[in-house]
Design an enzyme around this catalytic site. Structure first.
Site, short mmCIF file in Angstrom:
data_model
loop_
_atom_site.label_atom_id
_atom_site.label_comp_id
_atom_site.label_asym_id
_atom_site.label_seq_id
_atom_site.Cartn_x
_atom_site.Cartn_y
_atom_site.Cartn_z
CB CYS A 115 -0.95 0.01 1.19
SG CYS A 115 -2.07 -1.42 1.22
CG HIS A 166 -3.09 3.39 2.01
ND1 HIS A 166 -3.68 2.94 0.85
CD2 HIS A 166 -3.14 2.36 2.89
CE1 HIS A 166 -4.06 1.69 1.02
NE2 HIS A 166 -3.75 1.32 2.24
CG ASN A 205 -6.72 -0.72 1.31
OD1 ASN A 205 -6.01 -0.32 0.40
ND2 ASN A 205 -6.23 -1.18 2.45
#
Length: 325
Positions: A119, A252, A282
């Site tokens: 990520c 993020h 996500n």
């Protein structure tokens, strides 16, 4: 003359298939797994996500996002002389997704490679592109985060399968005589590998281990909030700025609670935080450039704004970038 790099174009792409929480809850119920829209929203802030079809790969999402970023920069694909793709879900073991993307864009000869920092991947890739431009190795870089994380999900684990989605985000980074990327701060600590991982690999044509995502949610939350605050302050200090100079925080898009906690620690009002996790889930390495593109195109981010980008992911990896847009 000092050489800098600036973002001159952004782009993003989401696969057409959109699953609301209600859609996903119905699918889980068919498998005997209990969940609810309220449960998902309260814990994550997510209302919907997009899943790619089985025949769609990361490079397919990346090529659409890349084309949009190139067009936004007023360039043609052949103008690009560096391609970096951040992904944890590559099309193949090898060659890199970046090389596959390069062929799909009709670009020949320039360096193209993948970055795997989960990520945090886009933060790492953007920093690498900035460095290569500053040294004169490249002039116009295409930097992309692209993921099909739906391939890695265990749909018997309601704690993880509701979190992730697929998508791609891209930027064109060009050499400039005026500062764009002001600073970056990158870190990793492999001792935390076990709290967020996909513990499988290919051997002799078979999968060894478990090819599905595993996460210790509480451990990830605790670590993420702490390291995101530290890396943000470090990147700002390197740029000679403070949190009060930030126009927009683009974190993020992992979990709304992590994002809110990070903003609170930085003493930034939530009105300055770009949030897309509610509609996209996500999307791992794609989440920051995707959120950036959305907020550029809807007019929130304007030329001259100071942006703080930050990410944290499996590895454990984390980092931040400060830039003038």
């Amino acid at each position: 003359m000092t050489r800098y790099s600036r973002i001159t174009g952004t782009g993003s792409f989401l696969p057409p298939k959109r699953l609301t929480n209600a859609d996903l809850v119905a699918e889980l119920a068919a498998k005997g797994i209990e969940s609810s829209d309220q449960w998902i929203v309260e814990r994550t802030g997510i209302h919907a996500r997009h899943f790619a079809e089985p025949d769609v790969c990361s490079s397919d999402l990346a090529v659409e996002a890349g084309r949009r970023a190139i067009e936004a920069a007023g360039l043609k694909p052949e103008d690009i002389d560096l391609i970096i793709v951040a992904t944890s879900t590559p099309d193949m073991v090898f060659p890199s997704t970046a090389c596959i993307l390069q062929a799909k864009l009709g670009i020949h000869g320039c360096p193209a490679f993948d970055v795997q920092a989960v990520c945090s991947g886009f933060i790492f890739a953007l920093t690498m592109a900035d460095s290569l431009i500053k040294t004169g190795t490249a002039n116009k870089a295409l930097v992309i985060g692209a993921e099909v994380f739906s391939r890695l999900l265990d749909f018997t684990d309601r704690g993880t399968c509701v979190l992730f989605g697929d998508g791609a985000g891209a930027v064109v980074l060009e050499a400039s005589s005026t500062p764009g990327i002001l600073s970056s701060d990158l870190h990793a600590d492999g001792k935390y590998a076990g709290i967020l991982c996909v513990p499988g690999n290919v051997y002799g044509g078979k999968i060894l281990g478990d090819p599905l995502l595993k996460m210790d949610g509480q451990a990830v939350f605790k670590l993420a909030v702490g390291v995101l605050e530290k890396t943000a302050h470090a990147a700002l200090e390197k740029a000679g700025l403070s949190a009060t100079d930030v126009d927009w925080l683009i974190p993020h898009q992992a979990n709304i609670r992590i994002m809110q906690s990070t903003a609170k620690r930085l003493k930034l009002p939530l009105e300055k935080v770009i949030v897309t996790v509610d509609q996209h889930g996500n999307t791992s390495a794609a989440s920051i450039p995707l959120a950036l593109d959305v907020s550029v195109r809807d007019g929130r981010i304007k030329k001259g704004d100071t942006l703080l980008l930050e990410g944290v992911g499996g590895g454990f990896t984390w980092g931040a970038v400060v830039l003038n847009y």
